[in-house]
Design an enzyme around this catalytic site. Structure first.
Site, mmCIF file in Angstrom:
data_model
loop_
_atom_site.group_PDB
_atom_site.id
_atom_site.type_symbol
_atom_site.label_atom_id
_atom_site.label_comp_id
_atom_site.label_asym_id
_atom_site.label_seq_id
_atom_site.Cartn_x
_atom_site.Cartn_y
_atom_site.Cartn_z
ATOM 1 N N LYS A 14 5.431 -17.147 -12.497
ATOM 2 C CA LYS A 14 6.749 -17.478 -12.200
ATOM 3 C C LYS A 14 6.742 -19.088 -11.929
ATOM 4 O O LYS A 14 5.923 -19.582 -10.800
ATOM 5 C CB LYS A 14 7.438 -16.612 -10.835
ATOM 6 C CG LYS A 14 8.799 -16.814 -10.864
ATOM 7 C CD LYS A 14 9.475 -15.630 -9.940
ATOM 8 C CE LYS A 14 9.080 -15.940 -8.543
ATOM 9 N NZ LYS A 14 9.643 -14.528 -8.008
ATOM 10 N N LYS A 73 9.362 -22.193 -10.018
ATOM 11 C CA LYS A 73 10.369 -22.411 -9.448
ATOM 12 C C LYS A 73 11.271 -23.301 -9.954
ATOM 13 O O LYS A 73 10.833 -24.425 -10.757
ATOM 14 C CB LYS A 73 10.099 -23.070 -8.100
ATOM 15 C CG LYS A 73 9.393 -22.243 -7.134
ATOM 16 C CD LYS A 73 10.132 -20.927 -6.565
ATOM 17 C CE LYS A 73 9.617 -20.083 -5.673
ATOM 18 N NZ LYS A 73 10.354 -18.905 -5.189
ATOM 19 N N HIS A 85 9.782 -8.085 -3.406
ATOM 20 C CA HIS A 85 9.573 -9.385 -3.204
ATOM 21 C C HIS A 85 8.394 -9.525 -2.227
ATOM 22 O O HIS A 85 8.414 -9.083 -1.045
ATOM 23 C CB HIS A 85 10.779 -10.025 -2.515
ATOM 24 C CG HIS A 85 10.628 -11.084 -1.785
ATOM 25 N ND1 HIS A 85 10.466 -11.439 -0.304
ATOM 26 C CD2 HIS A 85 10.350 -12.376 -2.389
ATOM 27 C CE1 HIS A 85 10.697 -12.702 -0.246
ATOM 28 N NE2 HIS A 85 10.380 -13.307 -1.332
#
Ligand code: MG
Length: 386
Positions: free
Chosen positions: A183, A185, A316
């Site tokens: 992932k 940002k 999360h």
């Protein structure tokens, strides 16, 4: 008949005898920046505030739970936990649902979400850990596991403070560790920088390796609209938090329009806040965070509602807890691999072939490391040590 007339547990049943809560500040090796820092809303993060709850019973059983806060909030969670802990003393540790309600009623005037609920979360996780340990089962097995490993992706290598060449090295290291996705940002003030970084990483990983992006709520509705359209070409697993975390309607419009799934939900702090998104279809992937919503008990409610509505789930942060919960969902979730909390615990999670292995040790399968003592800022006790 009043509540007082209902027979109380008999004296032979186990009882919660002693509780210790502690406020711990875990330092981070590098100050961390996501889009909230680059747009000037927050300062780089240098530590994580952890609230630990240790619950011990008269018969010698124990459980460890935690909640956390990034930036402000840790001392507040601890103060609330310290205040409500005595109401658990003498209670049957099996009655987790009733005890959750009891703790919520104890602090009813400060609300049933946010900081007060997160303080309850540490106790709730500890009670589930205790129950699983006593049964000799991992938490996943106690709840009813669907699988023994869960697909996982790495976030910690893809923050905005990381230069692009280092980012590529981080993705290689993550793949070598057996982590199944990356992932990145995004959400920088100059969107061309975001696009360049995503394009470069996509080329580096190849067309099919799972890649996600996370804008940490920093786009306006028009900016998100434009960026989601541009990002469609990169075959992303999801675009996370394109909009303000409470904008269910805006997220729903994006989820409706674009093929790339929309993910959100990490900032929500109660079942009702999640329900608002589920009802409005404000996510393709809902991202509940068990400590943030008040522990395992409310997390399971969120997950059941999401599953029933056909939404996918990707919990999360806090992989040490979420690997167990993710193992129980019918549709396979993604677990977020974050090594930040590792120094708190003696045990390490194993990753292999893109997947995180669900620990088979009883309970959460974690014990506190020696280092925790030096990071402990405050402690409080309730009851009497058996
Ligand atoms: Mg996120």
């Amino acid at each position: 008949m009043t509540a007082q007339d209902i027979p109380r547990p008999n004296a032979n049943e186990d009882q919660i005898a002693w509780i210790r809560v502690s406020s711990v500040f875990l330092p981070l090796a590098t100050p961390i920046s996501d889009a909230k820092v680059l747009t000037g809303r927050q300062k780089p993060m240098t530590e994580i505030a952890i609230l630990f709850a240790e619950i011990h019973t008269r018969d010698g059983h124990s459980g460890l739970g935690f909640s956390y806060s990034k930036r402000a909030g840790g001392p507040g969670q601890f103060a609330h936990a310290k205040e409500i802990a005595p109401s658990l003393i003498g209670e049957n540790p099996n009655d987790i649902a009733r005890l959750w309600d009891k703790l919520a009623w104890a602090g009813a005037s400060v609300g049933r979400s946010g900081l007060s609920t997160q303080a309850i979360g540490a106790f709730d996780v500890a009670l589930w850990d205790l129950k699983a340990k006593r049964a000799g089962l991992s938490l996943a097995k106690l709840l009813g596991a669907q699988r023994d490993s869960v697909q996982c992706y790495n976030t910690s290598g893809g923050f905005l403070h990381t230069p692009l060449d280092q980012l590529l090295k981080n993705t290689d290291a993550s793949r070598e560790k057996g982590i199944g996705g990356i992932k990145l940002k995004v959400g920088q003030p100059d969107s061309s920088v975001d696009i360049h970084r995503v394009e470069t990483v996509r080329k580096h990983l190849g067309e099919h390796f799972p890649l996600m992006v996370d804008a940490n709520q920093q786009w306006s509705r028009p900016a998100a609209q434009r960026m989601c359209r541009i990002l469609e070409q990169f075959n992303l697993v999801w675009i996370e938090e394109p909009l303000d975390c409470y904008d269910a309607e805006g997220h729903a419009a994006l989820a409706q329009q674009f093929d790339t799934p929309i993910a959100t939900g990490e900032m929500l702090t109660s079942v009702s806040e999640h329900w608002d998104f589920i009802r409005q279809r404000g996510a393709d992937y809902l991202m509940p965070d068990a400590p943030r919503v008040g522990g395992v008990t409310p997390y399971l409610k969120v997950a059941a509602l999401a599953e029933h509505a056909g939404l996918m789930i990707a919990p999360h942060f806090a992989m040490e807890l979420h690997v167990h919960l993710a193992a129980t969902h019918a549709r396979e979730p993604w677990v977020e691999h974050f090594e930040w909390l590792e120094p708190l615990f003696n045990e390490r999670l194993e990753t292999r072939n893109g997947r995180m292995i669900v620990p088979t040790r009883p309970g959460l399968g974690v014990t506190l490391s020696e280092q925790v003592k030096q990071w402990t800022a405050a402690e409080a006790e309730a009851g009497q040590r058996p």
